[in-house]
Design a protein around this motif. Structure first.
Motif, PDB file in Angstrom:
ATOM      1  N   VAL A 149       1.199  -0.901  -0.054  1.00 50.67           N
ATOM      2  CA  VAL A 149      -0.438   0.313   0.015  1.00 50.67           C
ATOM      3  C   VAL A 149       1.067   1.495  -0.126  1.00 50.67           C
ATOM      4  CG1 VAL A 149      -1.383   1.600   0.923  1.00 50.67           C
ATOM      5  CG2 VAL A 149      -1.540  -1.270   0.837  1.00 50.67           C
ATOM      6  N   PHE A 150       2.145   1.174   0.846  1.00 50.52           N
ATOM      7  CA  PHE A 150       2.524   2.318   1.155  1.00 50.52           C
ATOM      8  C   PHE A 150       3.793   2.628   0.245  1.00 50.52           C
ATOM      9  CE2 PHE A 150       0.116   2.422   4.702  1.00 50.52           C
ATOM     10  CZ  PHE A 150      -0.319   3.172   4.684  1.00 50.52           C
ATOM     11  N   GLN A 151       4.250   1.436  -0.792  1.00 50.69           N
ATOM     12  CA  GLN A 151       4.828   0.811  -1.313  1.00 50.69           C
ATOM     13  C   GLN A 151       6.921   1.724  -0.803  1.00 50.69           C
ATOM     14  OE1 GLN A 151       3.489   3.317  -5.254  1.00 50.69           O
ATOM     15  NE2 GLN A 151       1.943   1.451  -5.619  1.00 50.69           N
ATOM     16  N   ALA A 152       6.921   0.952   0.628  1.00 48.72           N
ATOM     17  CA  ALA A 152       8.378   1.579   0.845  1.00 48.72           C
ATOM     18  C   ALA A 152       8.362  -0.007   0.807  1.00 48.72           C
ATOM     19  CB  ALA A 152       7.874   1.275   2.128  1.00 48.72           C
ATOM     20  N   ARG A 153      10.524   0.324   0.139  1.00 49.35           N
ATOM     21  CA  ARG A 153      11.018  -0.527  -0.080  1.00 49.35           C
ATOM     22  C   ARG A 153      12.356  -0.429   0.999  1.00 49.35           C
ATOM     23  NH1 ARG A 153      15.022   1.851  -2.613  1.00 49.35           N
ATOM     24  NH2 ARG A 153      14.050   4.149  -1.862  1.00 49.35           N
ATOM     25  N   LYS A 154      12.816   0.468   1.757  1.00 52.06           N
ATOM     26  CA  LYS A 154      13.630   0.241   3.068  1.00 52.06           C
ATOM     27  C   LYS A 154      12.812   0.954   4.662  1.00 52.06           C
ATOM     28  CE  LYS A 154      18.905   1.402   3.839  1.00 52.06           C
ATOM     29  NZ  LYS A 154      20.053   1.372   3.380  1.00 52.06           N
ATOM     30  N   VAL A 155      13.076   0.117   5.193  1.00 50.15           N
ATOM     31  CA  VAL A 155      12.262   0.933   6.765  1.00 50.15           C
ATOM     32  C   VAL A 155      12.956   0.669   7.613  1.00 50.15           C
ATOM     33  CG1 VAL A 155      10.007   0.588   5.472  1.00 50.15           C
ATOM     34  CG2 VAL A 155      10.999  -1.742   6.572  1.00 50.15           C
ATOM     35  N   VAL A 156      12.653   1.232   8.687  1.00 56.16           N
ATOM     36  CA  VAL A 156      12.971   0.577  10.401  1.00 56.16           C
ATOM     37  C   VAL A 156      11.762   1.068  10.515  1.00 56.16           C
ATOM     38  CG1 VAL A 156      14.430   1.638  11.802  1.00 56.16           C
ATOM     39  CG2 VAL A 156      15.755   1.971   9.968  1.00 56.16           C
ATOM     40  N   ILE A 157      12.333  -0.633  12.003  1.00 52.31           N
ATOM     41  CA  ILE A 157      11.046  -0.882  12.504  1.00 52.31           C
ATOM     42  C   ILE A 157      10.966  -0.723  13.939  1.00 52.31           C
ATOM     43  CG2 ILE A 157       8.999  -2.683  12.945  1.00 52.31           C
ATOM     44  CD1 ILE A 157       9.969  -4.072  10.897  1.00 52.31           C
ATOM     45  N   VAL A 158      10.234   0.086  14.849  1.00 53.90           N
ATOM     46  CA  VAL A 158      10.167   0.770  16.129  1.00 53.90           C
ATOM     47  C   VAL A 158       9.125  -0.313  17.192  1.00 53.90           C
ATOM     48  CG1 VAL A 158      10.372   1.973  17.862  1.00 53.90           C
ATOM     49  CG2 VAL A 158      11.086   2.601  15.454  1.00 53.90           C
ATOM     50  N   THR A 159       9.914  -1.704  17.499  1.00 59.29           N
ATOM     51  CA  THR A 159       9.383  -1.994  19.127  1.00 59.29           C
ATOM     52  C   THR A 159      10.036  -2.671  19.710  1.00 59.29           C
ATOM     53  OG1 THR A 159       7.455  -2.968  19.074  1.00 59.29           O
ATOM     54  CG2 THR A 159       8.834  -4.185  18.138  1.00 59.29           C
ATOM     55  N   PRO A 167      -2.994   2.235  -3.500  1.00 57.01           N
ATOM     56  CA  PRO A 167      -1.739   2.440  -3.273  1.00 57.01           C
ATOM     57  C   PRO A 167      -1.719   4.151  -2.370  1.00 57.01           C
ATOM     58  CG  PRO A 167      -1.249   1.290  -5.595  1.00 57.01           C
ATOM     59  CD  PRO A 167      -2.953   1.859  -5.159  1.00 57.01           C
ATOM     60  N   ILE A 168      -0.584   4.249  -1.202  1.00 54.71           N
ATOM     61  CA  ILE A 168      -0.809   5.747  -0.736  1.00 54.71           C
ATOM     62  C   ILE A 168       1.118   5.778  -1.053  1.00 54.71           C
ATOM     63  CG2 ILE A 168      -1.154   7.621   0.813  1.00 54.71           C
ATOM     64  CD1 ILE A 168      -3.427   5.098   1.276  1.00 54.71           C
ATOM     65  N   PRO A 169       1.676   6.648  -2.045  1.00 57.30           N
ATOM     66  CA  PRO A 169       2.834   6.084  -1.990  1.00 57.30           C
ATOM     67  C   PRO A 169       3.641   6.610  -0.641  1.00 57.30           C
ATOM     68  CG  PRO A 169       2.359   6.681  -4.539  1.00 57.30           C
ATOM     69  CD  PRO A 169       0.903   6.983  -3.057  1.00 57.30           C
ATOM     70  N   ILE A 170       4.694   6.434  -0.173  1.00 62.03           N
ATOM     71  CA  ILE A 170       5.364   6.994   1.139  1.00 62.03           C
ATOM     72  C   ILE A 170       6.207   8.120   0.837  1.00 62.03           C
ATOM     73  CG2 ILE A 170       7.419   5.638   0.943  1.00 62.03           C
ATOM     74  CD1 ILE A 170       5.499   7.145   4.221  1.00 62.03           C
ATOM     75  N   SER A 171       5.993   8.188  -0.227  1.00 61.91           N
ATOM     76  CA  SER A 171       7.080   9.536  -1.223  1.00 61.91           C
ATOM     77  C   SER A 171       6.143  10.713  -1.117  1.00 61.91           C
ATOM     78  CB  SER A 171       7.617   8.917  -2.535  1.00 61.91           C
ATOM     79  OG  SER A 171       6.495   8.936  -3.221  1.00 61.91           O
ATOM     80  N   GLY A 172       4.719  10.227  -0.961  1.00 62.93           N
ATOM     81  CA  GLY A 172       3.854  11.699  -0.788  1.00 62.93           C
ATOM     82  C   GLY A 172       3.676  12.164   0.138  1.00 62.93           C
ATOM     83  N   ASP A 173       2.034  12.535   0.378  1.00 67.92           N
ATOM     84  CA  ASP A 173       2.202  13.410   1.891  1.00 67.92           C
ATOM     85  C   ASP A 173       1.014  12.581   2.807  1.00 67.92           C
ATOM     86  OD1 ASP A 173       0.736  15.328   3.415  1.00 67.92           O
ATOM     87  OD2 ASP A 173       0.319  16.810   1.033  1.00 67.92           O
ATOM     88  N   GLY A 174       0.796  12.232   3.449  1.00 69.21           N
ATOM     89  CA  GLY A 174       1.203  11.908   4.894  1.00 69.21           C
ATOM     90  C   GLY A 174      -0.904  12.622   5.022  1.00 69.21           C
ATOM     91  N   ASN A 175      -1.318  13.540   4.729  1.00 63.23           N
ATOM     92  CA  ASN A 175      -2.524  13.681   4.737  1.00 63.23           C
ATOM     93  C   ASN A 175      -3.427  13.040   3.741  1.00 63.23           C
ATOM     94  OD1 ASN A 175      -1.891  16.735   6.565  1.00 63.23           O
ATOM     95  ND2 ASN A 175      -0.930  17.185   5.493  1.00 63.23           N
ATOM     96  N   ALA A 176      -3.124  12.484   3.039  1.00 65.13           N
ATOM     97  CA  ALA A 176      -3.901  11.098   2.211  1.00 65.13           C
ATOM     98  C   ALA A 176      -4.521  10.346   3.044  1.00 65.13           C
ATOM     99  CB  ALA A 176      -2.367  11.023   1.382  1.00 65.13           C
ATOM    100  N   THR A 177      -3.843  10.708   3.841  1.00 65.13           N
ATOM    101  CA  THR A 177      -4.375   9.222   5.185  1.00 65.13           C
ATOM    102  C   THR A 177      -5.203   9.635   5.827  1.00 65.13           C
ATOM    103  OG1 THR A 177      -2.566   9.086   6.262  1.00 65.13           O
ATOM    104  CG2 THR A 177      -2.122   7.456   4.475  1.00 65.13           C
ATOM    105  N   ASN A 178      -5.351  10.845   5.844  1.00 62.96           N
ATOM    106  CA  ASN A 178      -6.595  11.238   7.115  1.00 62.96           C
ATOM    107  C   ASN A 178      -7.271  11.147   7.464  1.00 62.96           C
ATOM    108  OD1 ASN A 178      -4.301  13.079   8.228  1.00 62.96           O
ATOM    109  ND2 ASN A 178      -4.517  14.073   6.893  1.00 62.96           N
TER     110      ASN A 178
END
Length: 219
Positions: A135-145, A207-218
């Motif tokens: 959905v967010f079309q990420a390739r490289k991520v850092v996970i926090v938990t 899809p909601i590309p992570i390269s875009g605007d986070g407001n798209a998920t509001n």
């Protein structure tokens, strides 16, 4: 004295338990190789986003477990590890909304709204990782938990095709630790097989590309 059927049943249980423990340690070993420790983020570059995994809310406040995840996620963002954050949690009901609270937490501490994406359907660790990729079309991520959970989260992400690294947050002792550890062993076994089959997440959507605007998920 045990009869033959009881002996066979006991042997089967022992074999299953041994298999489960082998899977558990395998998932830990795979995830551990991608965990960044001691605050050394210098080896992380070209990261698309930090993923903060939900962990329950208490009324209008994050649970202690979630609060620590959020604090570490913001630390990574402020250190320039990634330009965007995905807040992934449970918003399956109108009266239970982890992700808007998580986003508000970040915005109240100075993170621009456009840099914070909400994953409203992060109902499980598998769902969160699947949606980060598809959905967010990420390739490289850092996970926090927390670390007990991080091994599995990183394992799933890498098996689903993400280049994933993990940063743990364990600044204190939490209640129910033994219960969580036992559940996590079972979850590692389950998700290893799930990563072989690779089913779609509970919800996928456009899809909601992570390269875009986070407001798209509001919402």
């Amino acid at each position: 004295m045990m009869n033959r059927a009881m002996r066979r049943g006991l042997v089967a249980l022992i074999v299953l338990a041994a298999l489960g423990l082998c899977i558990n340690f395998y998932v830990i070993a795979c995830g551990n190789s991608r965990i960044v420790r001691d605050g050394d983020y210098s080896g992380l570059s070209d990261v698309d986003c930090v993923i903060v995994l939900g962990a329950g809310i208490w009324g209008d406040e994050p649970s202690p477990v979630l609060a620590d995840r959020l604090a570490k996620g913001l630390e990574l963002y402020e250190a320039g590890v990634a330009p965007k954050i995905i807040m992934s949690g449970d918003h399956g009901q109108t009266d239970y909304d982890e992700v808007n609270l998580m986003k508000s937490y970040a915005m109240e501490r100075g993170v621009p709204s456009e840099d914070v994406f909400m994953d409203h359907a992060g109902f499980s660790t598998y769902d969160s990782m699947y949606r980060a990729k598809h959905v967010f079309q990420a390739r490289k991520v850092v996970i926090v938990t927390q670390e007990y959970h991080l091994f599995r989260a990183v394992y799933i992400a890498n098996r689903l095709g993400l280049e994933a690294y993990g940063v743990s947050t364990d600044p204190r002792i939490y209640g129910g630790e033994v219960h969580r550890e036992v559940r996590e062993v079972l979850a590692r076994d389950k998700d290893l097989f799930k990563c072989i089959v690779k089913p779609k997440s509970t919800y996928v959507g456009d899809p909601i590309p992570i390269s875009g605007d986070g407001n798209a998920t509001n919402d």
